[in-house]
Design a protein around this motif. Structure first.
Motif, PDB file in Angstrom:
ATOM      1  N   THR A 111       4.300   8.030  53.475  1.00 41.13           N
ATOM      2  CA  THR A 111       5.508   8.603  52.889  1.00 41.13           C
ATOM      3  C   THR A 111       5.308   8.743  51.383  1.00 41.13           C
ATOM      4  OG1 THR A 111       6.842   7.496  54.552  1.00 41.13           O
ATOM      5  CG2 THR A 111       7.996   8.375  52.640  1.00 41.13           C
ATOM      6  N   PRO A 112       5.070   9.942  50.884  1.00 39.88           N
ATOM      7  CA  PRO A 112       4.859  10.096  49.441  1.00 39.88           C
ATOM      8  C   PRO A 112       6.059   9.588  48.650  1.00 39.88           C
ATOM      9  CG  PRO A 112       4.202  12.081  50.611  1.00 39.88           C
ATOM     10  CD  PRO A 112       4.905  11.209  51.605  1.00 39.88           C
ATOM     11  N   SER A 113       5.769   8.874  47.540  1.00 41.14           N
ATOM     12  CA  SER A 113       6.830   8.331  46.708  1.00 41.14           C
ATOM     13  C   SER A 113       7.308   9.337  45.674  1.00 41.14           C
ATOM     14  CB  SER A 113       6.342   7.056  46.001  1.00 41.14           C
ATOM     15  OG  SER A 113       5.153   7.325  45.270  1.00 41.14           O
ATOM     16  N   ALA A 114       6.648  10.470  45.579  1.00 38.37           N
ATOM     17  CA  ALA A 114       7.070  11.521  44.647  1.00 38.37           C
ATOM     18  C   ALA A 114       6.522  12.853  45.142  1.00 38.37           C
ATOM     19  CB  ALA A 114       6.555  11.229  43.238  1.00 38.37           C
ATOM     20  N   ASP A 115       7.177  13.931  44.737  1.00 43.54           N
ATOM     21  CA  ASP A 115       6.600  15.246  45.004  1.00 43.54           C
ATOM     22  C   ASP A 115       5.328  15.433  44.187  1.00 43.54           C
ATOM     23  OD1 ASP A 115       8.698  15.922  46.722  1.00 43.54           O
ATOM     24  OD2 ASP A 115       9.894  16.729  45.077  1.00 43.54           O
ATOM     25  N   ILE A 116       5.436  15.114  42.877  1.00 45.52           N
ATOM     26  CA  ILE A 116       4.298  15.299  41.965  1.00 45.52           C
ATOM     27  C   ILE A 116       4.156  14.061  41.085  1.00 45.52           C
ATOM     28  CG2 ILE A 116       3.291  16.713  40.133  1.00 45.52           C
ATOM     29  CD1 ILE A 116       4.936  19.068  41.151  1.00 45.52           C
ATOM     30  N   ALA A 117       2.963  13.481  41.067  1.00 43.53           N
ATOM     31  CA  ALA A 117       2.643  12.396  40.153  1.00 43.53           C
ATOM     32  C   ALA A 117       1.831  12.971  39.001  1.00 43.53           C
ATOM     33  CB  ALA A 117       1.851  11.300  40.859  1.00 43.53           C
ATOM     34  N   VAL A 118       2.325  12.818  37.801  1.00 42.03           N
ATOM     35  CA  VAL A 118       1.634  13.291  36.597  1.00 42.03           C
ATOM     36  C   VAL A 118       0.886  12.112  35.993  1.00 42.03           C
ATOM     37  CG1 VAL A 118       1.893  14.304  34.308  1.00 42.03           C
ATOM     38  CG2 VAL A 118       3.399  15.039  36.180  1.00 42.03           C
ATOM     39  N   GLY A 161      13.049  21.361  40.337  1.00 42.93           N
ATOM     40  CA  GLY A 161      13.551  20.639  41.494  1.00 42.93           C
ATOM     41  C   GLY A 161      12.595  19.642  42.101  1.00 42.93           C
ATOM     42  N   HIS A 162      11.425  19.463  41.505  1.00 42.53           N
ATOM     43  CA  HIS A 162      10.467  18.489  42.027  1.00 42.53           C
ATOM     44  C   HIS A 162      10.867  17.066  41.629  1.00 42.53           C
ATOM     45  CE1 HIS A 162       7.672  21.659  43.213  1.00 42.53           C
ATOM     46  NE2 HIS A 162       7.805  22.196  42.010  1.00 42.53           N
ATOM     47  N   GLN A 163      10.569  16.129  42.510  1.00 45.61           N
ATOM     48  CA  GLN A 163      10.697  14.714  42.169  1.00 45.61           C
ATOM     49  C   GLN A 163       9.384  14.301  41.499  1.00 45.61           C
ATOM     50  OE1 GLN A 163      11.271  12.141  45.515  1.00 45.61           O
ATOM     51  NE2 GLN A 163      11.398  10.274  44.289  1.00 45.61           N
ATOM     52  N   VAL A 164       9.472  13.892  40.241  1.00 43.34           N
ATOM     53  CA  VAL A 164       8.275  13.696  39.427  1.00 43.34           C
ATOM     54  C   VAL A 164       8.203  12.259  38.922  1.00 43.34           C
ATOM     55  CG1 VAL A 164       7.019  14.468  37.366  1.00 43.34           C
ATOM     56  CG2 VAL A 164       8.384  16.107  38.694  1.00 43.34           C
ATOM     57  N   VAL A 165       7.002  11.694  38.967  1.00 45.79           N
ATOM     58  CA  VAL A 165       6.735  10.401  38.350  1.00 45.79           C
ATOM     59  C   VAL A 165       5.559  10.579  37.396  1.00 45.79           C
ATOM     60  CG1 VAL A 165       5.229   9.684  40.254  1.00 45.79           C
ATOM     61  CG2 VAL A 165       6.222   7.965  38.759  1.00 45.79           C
ATOM     62  N   ALA A 200      13.312  14.613  30.190  1.00 46.23           N
ATOM     63  CA  ALA A 200      12.710  14.475  31.517  1.00 46.23           C
ATOM     64  C   ALA A 200      13.404  13.377  32.317  1.00 46.23           C
ATOM     65  CB  ALA A 200      11.219  14.170  31.373  1.00 46.23           C
ATOM     66  N   THR A 201      13.700  12.262  31.661  1.00 50.41           N
ATOM     67  CA  THR A 201      14.393  11.167  32.337  1.00 50.41           C
ATOM     68  C   THR A 201      15.763  11.619  32.829  1.00 50.41           C
ATOM     69  OG1 THR A 201      13.228   9.547  30.962  1.00 50.41           O
ATOM     70  CG2 THR A 201      15.212   8.798  32.086  1.00 50.41           C
ATOM     71  N   ALA A 202      16.449  12.397  32.004  1.00 46.72           N
ATOM     72  CA  ALA A 202      17.754  12.920  32.407  1.00 46.72           C
ATOM     73  C   ALA A 202      17.644  13.866  33.594  1.00 46.72           C
ATOM     74  CB  ALA A 202      18.412  13.635  31.226  1.00 46.72           C
ATOM     75  N   ASN A 203      16.445  14.437  33.796  1.00 45.03           N
ATOM     76  CA  ASN A 203      16.209  15.319  34.934  1.00 45.03           C
ATOM     77  C   ASN A 203      15.568  14.575  36.106  1.00 45.03           C
ATOM     78  OD1 ASN A 203      16.569  18.535  34.483  1.00 45.03           O
ATOM     79  ND2 ASN A 203      16.259  17.501  32.518  1.00 45.03           N
ATOM     80  N   GLY A 204      15.601  13.253  36.065  1.00 39.97           N
ATOM     81  CA  GLY A 204      15.149  12.457  37.196  1.00 39.97           C
ATOM     82  C   GLY A 204      13.707  12.009  37.166  1.00 39.97           C
ATOM     83  N   PRO A 212      -1.063   0.981  45.241  1.00 39.69           N
ATOM     84  CA  PRO A 212      -1.190   2.421  45.496  1.00 39.69           C
ATOM     85  C   PRO A 212       0.111   3.163  45.231  1.00 39.69           C
ATOM     86  CG  PRO A 212      -0.984   1.235  47.556  1.00 39.69           C
ATOM     87  CD  PRO A 212      -1.074   0.193  46.490  1.00 39.69           C
ATOM     88  N   LEU A 213      -0.038   4.445  44.930  1.00 39.21           N
ATOM     89  CA  LEU A 213       1.108   5.337  44.749  1.00 39.21           C
ATOM     90  C   LEU A 213       0.752   6.667  45.380  1.00 39.21           C
ATOM     91  CD1 LEU A 213       3.390   5.743  41.703  1.00 39.21           C
ATOM     92  CD2 LEU A 213       2.413   7.781  42.744  1.00 39.21           C
ATOM     93  N   ALA A 214       1.627   7.159  46.245  1.00 36.90           N
ATOM     94  CA  ALA A 214       1.358   8.395  46.973  1.00 36.90           C
ATOM     95  C   ALA A 214       2.254   9.514  46.477  1.00 36.90           C
ATOM     96  CB  ALA A 214       1.583   8.177  48.470  1.00 36.90           C
ATOM     97  N   ALA A 215       1.715  10.731  46.486  1.00 36.42           N
ATOM     98  CA  ALA A 215       2.477  11.914  46.074  1.00 36.42           C
ATOM     99  C   ALA A 215       1.937  13.123  46.827  1.00 36.42           C
ATOM    100  CB  ALA A 215       2.366  12.135  44.568  1.00 36.42           C
TER     101      ALA A 215
END
Length: 420
Positions: free
Chosen positions: A5-12, A30-34, A215-219, A245-248
């Motif tokens: 289960t990915p924890s984010a759409d996109i990990a930067v 609209g991406h969930q970003v970490v 960015a924080t205000a955008n989630g 680990p972190l999945a995206a």
């Protein structure tokens, strides 16, 4: 959370100016970003850059004259372009590729690639700062390149012609015009080139902080972790960090000079990434000396007025990521400033700094989408990371999207990973 289960759409990976700007643009889509970085946001090269929006710098830092300068680069520890002789064995393959890219056809491709990004840089920054209601962080007041010796006039005229041929807005300023605009500069200055299409940031670190807030205000979530490696899997990408680990679904590699190892792990491609170690000296008591950024042709450094004082920057050193900083190179910038002003600059309470600028041998960044779209790349901007950050963020947001390509953005062919 399971790896399935990915924890984010996109990990930067990377919380410098490029990673943070990209994260904000991706979140707005609209991406969930970490965002993951071992340091707090903006504490790498983004903290200490010259603060100049260098859209006029369409030529690579090196040309064929670098062969004549190589002995000086090795022997002079204070020179504007320095190659640490202890680092020479590791640097030789990179410099060999650099020289190959100075052949006429390759050089023209490099200039075209830099110019395309730079031409879009000011507009992209205007859009980005307007979008966070902080347009005042960028002063669009141009920049000036001055010369002091009469025998430098030929070089100035030739540079003006080359830049005009590349479509760079440039005008020759006489000594009298310069004295009216910047009266504290020395009377020995003969003239210079003024670039109207540039500007400077009042505080580069604050720019990163304001983008982080937006960015924080955008989630967007910011994590302080060290990324040790990773692998592409069926669901996307799993990163190995010092905290587990972190999945995206997708990963964006934007960690500057530290990007090569993770790129190899996720793509199998070993990129020839090296680092230009850049130094600055911040003078906190100098607030009224210059109205805009000023560069010296002969002394080869730049002075940028900021809220925190006057920043002297511009020296380049090739010594890798591991050798300690030689802060005498930062203090050398104050010595270089002597004679450029009617009264010498005040260096009381000055602070030196060194950071790593990611550099590829063709002087172009990698901006790409690979591994079936699971890996995005945005690194290798050399000394133009701040300049090109906003337009790079727009390109990455486009690459991450399935929407039709936006008009006005540079074509990506010259920035692909596959060129290496």
């Amino acid at each position: 959370m399971s790896l399935e289960t990915p924890s984010a759409d996109i990990a930067v990976v990377g919380a410098g100016i490029i990673g943070v700007a990209c994260a904000l643009q991706l979140a707005r889509q609209g991406h969930q970003v970490v965002v993951i970085d071992a340091q707090p946001p903006g504490m790498g090269a983004s903290y200490g850059n010259a603060g100049h929006l260098a859209s006029e710098q369409v030529f690579p830092i090196a040309d064929l004259s670098i062969l004549k300068r190589l002995p000086t680069m090795l022997m002079d520890p204070m020179g504007p372009l320095r190659l640490d002789w202890k680092y020479l064995p590791r640097a030789l393959p990179w410099f060999a590729r650099l020289l190959l890219n100075l052949r006429p056809a390759s050089y023209r491709r490099t200039v075209a690639g830099i110019r395309a990004l730079n031409e879009g840089s000011l507009g992209a920054w205007q859009r980005l700062l307007q979008g966070i209601d902080r347009p005042e962080l960028l002063r669009e007041d141009g920049s000036l390149l001055v010369f002091e010796r009469a025998d430098s006039r030929g070089a100035i005229d030739a540079l003006q012609q080359r830049m005009a041929q590349q479509g760079v807005p440039v005008a020759f300023w006489s000594a009298d015009t310069i004295r009216k605009a910047a009266p504290q500069l020395s009377e020995h200055i003969q003239g210079g080139l003024f670039f109207a299409g540039t500007g400077h940031f009042l505080d580069p670190y604050q720019v990163v902080c304001e983008l982080v807030n937006a960015a924080t205000a955008n989630g967007v979530q910011f994590l302080t972790r060290q990324v040790l490696g990773g692998q592409v899997d069926a669901q996307g990408v799993t990163l190995t960090t010092d905290q587990g680990p972190l999945a995206a679904r997708q990963v964006l590699i934007a960690c500057g000079a530290h990007s090569a190892k993770l790129t190899a792990a996720l793509t199998g491609k070993h990129v020839p990434l090296d680092t230009e170690r850049g130094y600055h000296l911040m003078l906190p008591h100098e607030h009224e000396r210059l109205p805009f950024a000023v560069t010296s042709l002969e002394r080869k450094f730049i002075m940028t007025p900021m809220r925190g004082g006057l920043r002297l920057a511009g020296t380049v050193e090739f010594a890798g990521l591991e050798r300690p900083a030689n802060m005498q190179r930062a203090w050398q910038l104050h010595r270089l400033s002597k004679g450029l002003f009617r009264q010498d600059l005040n260096a009381q309470d000055a602070t030196p700094w060194m950071g790593f600028r990611p550099s590829l041998p063709d002087s172009l960044p990698i901006i790409d989408r690979v591994a079936d779209g699971k890996v995005l790349l945005a690194f290798g901007h050399q000394h133009l990371g701040l300049t090109q950050a906003a337009v790079t963020a727009e390109l990455i947001a486009q690459l991450a999207s399935t929407r039709p390509r936006l008009s006005g953005l540079p074509e990506l062919e010259g920035y692909r990973l596959a060129r290496f």
